[in-house]
Design a protein around this motif. Sequence first.
Motif, PDB file in Angstrom:
ATOM      1  N   ILE A 268       1.161  -1.344  -0.051  1.00  0.00           N
ATOM      2  CA  ILE A 268      -0.039   0.067   0.091  1.00  0.00           C
ATOM      3  C   ILE A 268       0.738   0.906   0.100  1.00  0.00           C
ATOM      4  O   ILE A 268       0.696   2.128  -0.387  1.00  0.00           O
ATOM      5  N   VAL A 269       1.864   1.105   0.870  1.00  0.00           N
ATOM      6  CA  VAL A 269       2.831   2.239   0.935  1.00  0.00           C
ATOM      7  C   VAL A 269       3.843   2.560   0.012  1.00  0.00           C
ATOM      8  O   VAL A 269       3.635   3.793  -0.513  1.00  0.00           O
TER       9      VAL A 269
ATOM     10  N   THR B 158       0.531   4.048  -2.976  1.00  0.00           N
ATOM     11  CA  THR B 158       0.515   5.214  -3.319  1.00  0.00           C
ATOM     12  C   THR B 158       1.498   6.076  -3.276  1.00  0.00           C
ATOM     13  O   THR B 158       1.357   6.991  -4.155  1.00  0.00           O
TER      14      THR B 158
ATOM     15  N   TYR C  40      -1.467  12.741  -3.307  1.00  0.00           N
ATOM     16  CA  TYR C  40      -2.055  11.051  -2.564  1.00  0.00           C
ATOM     17  C   TYR C  40      -3.076  10.773  -2.285  1.00  0.00           C
ATOM     18  O   TYR C  40      -3.024   9.293  -1.926  1.00  0.00           O
TER      19      TYR C  40
ATOM     20  N   THR D  22      -4.294   7.144  -2.900  1.00  0.00           N
ATOM     21  CA  THR D  22      -4.567   5.665  -1.279  1.00  0.00           C
ATOM     22  C   THR D  22      -6.086   4.897  -2.592  1.00  0.00           C
ATOM     23  O   THR D  22      -6.029   3.933  -2.146  1.00  0.00           O
TER      24      THR D  22
ATOM     25  N   SER E 287      -5.243   1.154  -4.100  1.00  0.00           N
ATOM     26  CA  SER E 287      -4.971   0.602  -3.032  1.00  0.00           C
ATOM     27  C   SER E 287      -5.454  -0.624  -2.152  1.00  0.00           C
ATOM     28  O   SER E 287      -5.615  -1.403  -1.696  1.00  0.00           O
ATOM     29  N   VAL E 288      -6.229   0.352  -1.435  1.00  0.00           N
ATOM     30  CA  VAL E 288      -7.882   0.688  -0.206  1.00  0.00           C
ATOM     31  C   VAL E 288      -8.465   0.147  -1.568  1.00  0.00           C
ATOM     32  O   VAL E 288      -9.227  -0.758  -0.024  1.00  0.00           O
TER      33      VAL E 288
ATOM     34  N   ASP F 271      -4.804  -0.587 -10.154  1.00  0.00           N
ATOM     35  CA  ASP F 271      -3.459  -0.229  -9.393  1.00  0.00           C
ATOM     36  C   ASP F 271      -2.451  -0.629 -10.340  1.00  0.00           C
ATOM     37  O   ASP F 271      -1.309  -0.086  -9.595  1.00  0.00           O
TER      38      ASP F 271
END
Length: 283
Positions: free
Chosen positions: A58-59, A62, A80, A84, A87-88, A121
Amino acid sequence: MRTRTERRERLVPHTIDGETLMVVEEYTVEVPVPPKDWDHIVLTGALGVIAVVLAIVIVWSTASIGELLTRAISSSTIAYAAATGFSVGWVICMAFEWLNRYDPIRIRRPRTAGHVFLAADMAAVCVHGWVADSLKVGVIGALLSGGAKWLWTLALDHQAAPLNARTQQWVTIKRGEVGSRLALGAVRRQLTRAESRAAAEEAALRTAPGPRPDPEDEESDGPDATILPLPANAVTTKDAVRIAWDAGLREPDAIRRYVSQAQGRAAPPDTVNRYVRALKVGA
C-alpha cells in the motif's frame, strides 16, 4: 506428559468454639500442559507476514501513483490522497471476501471488484515507472501488488472450509430468514415514522381555526359588543329596524317595540338607536 502448577482456592469448614464457618483455603494442583498447536502458530505467522506485505504494498503503490498524479495537479496532498484509493479499494474488497467466505454466491462480486481495483493499481504503478523512465521498477512494483493479493487469496481459501450442498442450502435459508427480519424491522420503522407524520398533519388540520364569520347585524366598520347574537333563521335587529322604518315608524321607542315583537325578545336600545341614526343619515 508436561504439567504446570496452578494455585486455586476452595471453601473448607473451620470450627472455633463450636461454631463452624466456611473459609477460603489455597491449594496447588498439577494440570497437564496441552501440546503446542503448530497449525495455529503457522497460520498466525503467515497472516502476520501477509499483513506486513500488504502494508508495504500500500505504501509503495501510494507513493508511486501519488508521484504520478502530482504531474497533473499542483497539490501533492490531493494527489497522494487520491492515490490511496487504488490500493485501499482492493484491500476493502478482500475484507468483504473474508466476510462472505462461506457464501460462494455473495463472494463473487467483491472478488471481481477486487480484481478490477488490483488491475487499475498495477496499471497505474506501471505507468509511473514508464513515465519516470524506469519501466522495470514499475513492473516490479505492480507484481508486488499482485503477489500480495495472491497471498491473501491463498489464506482465504485455507480458512473458507467448503460446505456440502445441503449445509449450504441450510445456511442460505437461515441467512434469508434473518435478513427478512432485519428488512421488515426497517420497513416497520419507516411506516411508523410515516404514520406519525400523517397523524400529526391530520391533528393539525382538525385543530386549525376556521375563518370567523361576520355577524349579520354588524356594520362594516367593526363588531359591536352591544349586538346580541341571533338564532339561525331569525330576523336580525338590523332587518327589523329597516322594516319598521319602511313602514313609516320614526320614533325610536316605537321602532324598538316593533323589533322586540319581531324577535320575540327585548331589543337592545343602543343597537336600535344606532341603526335608526344610520337610516336617518341615509335618508
